[in-house]
Design an enzyme around this catalytic site. Structure first.
Site, PDB file in Angstrom:
ATOM      1  N   SER A   1       0.831  -1.206   0.000  1.00  0.00           N
ATOM      2  CA  SER A   1       0.000   0.000   0.000  1.00  0.00           C
ATOM      3  C   SER A   1       0.865   1.254   0.000  1.00  0.00           C
ATOM      4  CB  SER A   1      -0.900   0.016   1.236  1.00  0.00           C
ATOM      5  OG  SER A   1      -1.656  -1.164   1.331  1.00  0.00           O
TER       6      SER A   1
ATOM      7  N   HIS B   1       9.540   5.429  -3.416  1.00  0.00           N
ATOM      8  CA  HIS B   1       8.623   4.918  -4.436  1.00  0.00           C
ATOM      9  C   HIS B   1       7.698   6.073  -4.793  1.00  0.00           C
ATOM     10  CE1 HIS B   1       6.318   2.185  -6.799  1.00  0.00           C
ATOM     11  NE2 HIS B   1       5.280   2.109  -5.984  1.00  0.00           N
TER      12      HIS B   1
END
Length: 358
Positions: A126, A180
């Protein structure tokens, strides 16, 4: 000894896709278990039950036990994969925007894991991956928590290079560290070709030279501006074509935004990168992967969350070292770690939880 893998958020598109990828990979066998964990809501539970039957119809010949449980508090896997949370939407436009919405979800998951499976290995899928790793590492052994974002970015970088060279991604190794997201650091010094073809190596040198002509930050900013205009007019095909013509390192920083705009997720790419992390854990074959972890000096002396090269097994992660890094790349990685740290402080402050920041 049987292996048990829990997917928290298995009713979502990424979680459901990951379950399929895991079963198709044959990493699990007879008497192993795949646990599909829901959100405690009737709609989520109903979808999990239906997903379980669908997976059994497809893969029951492998004799893997597939279990559906409605609540996060029911998690009990040896390996826990966190896929739950809000995803990209018109209101939450990038991964960092998801922080405030997903922080309480991460806190709830971390508490459940600390209570139910404190020795499990946790893989955070997530977004923001860095926030999920921070929260879980605050309640669990940090060496048993990693985020898969850097592996996905590294695969994208390798694919972009391979595409421009006209070869398979299997023939390219490359690393992307840092965040990320906006502070990711593609590392040209880590790019390796498995083939010894002089023409390919010459083409790779030209790619590196092309990328070095203008700083990455400037190239990405210009590309993002052009792509944003195309997305406003829903010209998805042209947006992809523009990124295709960009350098590989800039392309991987912008192209996911187009996909996110069109489908709000990247379920197959995310599942594949997660599966590679999971495969490295279960096979323990000493391959190098990439992941976001909470560092205490193990890589470049960094302290805090950052994507780095890793060796992983059932006991957790160890930072791997890169001997090829240039001085400039080391500066960029340290800058990414600072950016991540500043972002995490901002999210905790905005949600009134700054005192809980580990």
């Amino acid at each position: 000894m049987p292996i048990s893998i829990s997917i928290i958020g298995a009713s979502g598109s990424v979680g459901a896709t990951l379950a399929t990828h895991i079963l198709r990979s044959h990493l699990l066998g007879a008497y192993d278990r795949l646990q599909l964990v829901g959100r405690g809501m009737p709609a989520s539970t109903a979808k999990l039950l239906a997903t379980r039957i669908d997976l059994l119809d497809a893969f029951d010949d492998q004799r893997v036990e597939i279990e559906a449980v409605p609540n996060i508090e029911d998690v009990d896997g040896d390996i826990v994969i966190v896929c739950a949370g809000n995803t990209i939407s018109p209101r939450l436009m990038n991964r960092r925007d998801l922080g405030a919405a997903n922080l309480p979800i991460f806190e709830n998951i971390a508490q459940a894991c600390a209570s139910r499976v404190p020795e499990a290995l946790s893989i955070v899928v997530s977004n923001p991956v860095e926030l999920g790793v921070q929260v879980l590492s605050g309640k669990l052994d940090r060496h048993r928590v990693l985020g898969m974002g850097a592996q996905q970015d590294s695969l994208r970088f390798a694919r972009a290079i391979a595409k421009d060279l006209g070869i398979s991604r299997h023939e390219v190794h490359a690393s992307v560290l840092g965040e990320h997201g906006q502070a990711m650091v593609p590392l040209w010094s880590t790019v390796e070709l498995m083939a010894s073809d002089p023409a390919l190596r010459s083409a790779l040198s030209e790619l590196k030279e092309w990328s070095g002509a203008v700083p990455l930050k400037e190239r990405v900013a210009a590309l993002q501006k052009e792509i944003s205009e195309l997305l406003r007019s829903e010209n998805i095909a042209e947006a992809y074509e523009v990124t295709r013509r960009a350098t590989p390192d800039a392309r991987i920083m912008v192209e996911p935004a187009i996909t996110g705009h069109a489908m709000h997720s990247t379920p197959d790419a995310t599942a594949n990168a997660t599966l590679q992390c999971l495969s490295a854990v279960l096979t323990n074959d000493h391959r190098r992967i990439h992941g976001q972890v909470l560092l205490r000096g193990e890589f470049l002396g960094l302290n805090g969350i950052c994507g780095v090269p890793l060796n992983v097994n059932r006991d957790g992660w160890q930072a791997a070292q890169l001997d090829t890094l240039t001085d400039e790349e080391q500066v960029q990685i340290r800058g990414a770690a600072r950016s991540i740290g500043d972002y995490l402080k901002t999210i905790y402050a905005e949600t009134g939880l700054l005192s809980k920041l580990p």
